[in-house]
Write an enzyme that holds these catalytic residues in place. Sequence first.
Site, mmCIF file in Angstrom:
data_model
loop_
_atom_site.group_PDB
_atom_site.id
_atom_site.type_symbol
_atom_site.label_atom_id
_atom_site.label_comp_id
_atom_site.label_asym_id
_atom_site.label_seq_id
_atom_site.Cartn_x
_atom_site.Cartn_y
_atom_site.Cartn_z
ATOM 1 N N LYS A 276 1.981 5.681 6.351
ATOM 2 C CA LYS A 276 1.743 4.260 6.105
ATOM 3 C C LYS A 276 1.637 3.466 7.405
ATOM 4 C CE LYS A 276 4.341 4.899 1.856
ATOM 5 N NZ LYS A 276 5.705 4.829 1.278
ATOM 6 N N PRO B 253 0.790 -1.216 0.000
ATOM 7 C CA PRO B 253 0.000 0.000 0.000
ATOM 8 C C PRO B 253 0.819 1.260 0.000
ATOM 9 C CG PRO B 253 0.330 -0.709 2.214
ATOM 10 C CD PRO B 253 1.242 -1.519 1.356
ATOM 11 N N GLU B 254 0.236 2.312 -0.530
ATOM 12 C CA GLU B 254 0.697 3.649 -0.177
ATOM 13 C C GLU B 254 -0.269 4.144 0.901
ATOM 14 O OE1 GLU B 254 1.998 6.079 -3.437
ATOM 15 O OE2 GLU B 254 2.722 4.348 -4.538
ATOM 16 N N ARG C 153 14.529 1.850 -6.036
ATOM 17 C CA ARG C 153 13.138 1.752 -6.475
ATOM 18 C C ARG C 153 13.062 2.215 -7.915
ATOM 19 N NH1 ARG C 153 9.711 1.792 -2.311
ATOM 20 N NH2 ARG C 153 8.431 0.652 -3.773
#
Length: 269
Positions: free
Chosen positions: A52, A2-3, A258
Amino acid sequence: MPEGHVVHSQAKAMKRAFAGRPVAVDSPQGRFAEGAALLDGATVTSTQAYGKHLFIGFEAGRWVHVHLGLFGKWRIAKGEPPAVRGLIRLRLVNDTHHAELRGPTACEVLTDEERAAAISRIGPDPIRPDADPLRAWEKVTRSRVAIGALLMDQRLFAGVGNIYRAEVLFRHEISPFRPGVQVSWPDFDAIWTDLTVLMADGVKRRRIDTVRPEHLPEIMGRLARRDRHGGEVYVYRRAGLPCYLCGDEVQVTDMQARNLFWCPTCQRT
DNA sequence: AGCTCATGGCGAG
DNA sequence: TCGCCCTGAGCTG
C-alpha cells in the site's frame, strides 16, 4: 481508502501523467510545505508501488513516500488543477495533468537510503512479480496467530486489506480463525496464487471482483448489488445475509479492530 | 447539523 | 487492546 491494487493503479497513472518531466509541487494545506518547496520544479523520474506504499521518484535521489491509510485519496486528472477546495496535502501539476492528495497517513520526502529501508520493511506483495511468497510462508507456518489476522500483516502479505482477506479465505473454504501453523502448504500456495490473480485483476479493473464466473448468474439472480466498494464479492459487508453458496447467514466479528466477514458453514477450521 | 462508518496503521500502556 | 490520526459519504433528524 485503498487496498494494494488501487495503489498500483495510481502508481501507473502517476507515471503516465508525470514521469520524465518537471512538475510543480505545492501543499495548499501547508502540512507538506517544506517537502513541496524542496521538490518544486524537479523532474519526476519514476513511480513505484510496494503493497500500500507509493514512492514517487524525483531527480537528485529524492522520493516522496505516500501511504493513504484509511481515508487518504488521490485525484489524478488531465488539464489545469481546479481551485483549491478542502484540505490538499500535496499537489502535483505539469503542462498536461494534475494530482491532488488528501488525508494520507504518510506523506514525506525520503532519500534513496531511506526509501530502501522502508521497502525492506514491507513484505512480499502478490501484485509484484519480484515477490517471494516463501518469506510469508515461513512466518505463517510458524505462527499460532489466526490466518485472518496474518493476512492483514503487511510484512507477510503486502497490499492485502480487509476485502481481499475475507474473500480469499472464503474462496478456499478456510476459516479465518485457523492458526497459521495449521495452514497446509497446498492451502497457503492456493491463497497466494489466488491473491496474485485477484489483485492483478483488481489493478486492471480498479475494483475488487472475487466471485467465480460459474457463480455469477446465480448471484445476479438474487439481486446482488454493487456495494460502495464497487465489485461483486461473496462475504465482505454481507453480514446477516444468506451465503450465496450455502444459504446460511454470513457472520461478522471484530478481528484486531476490523470487521471480519465469513461463512461459518463454508469455511472450516 | 450531527452522528457513524470506512478498503490502515501507529504508539502508549 | 485502546486511542488516535487523517477525510468524506451516507445516513438520521
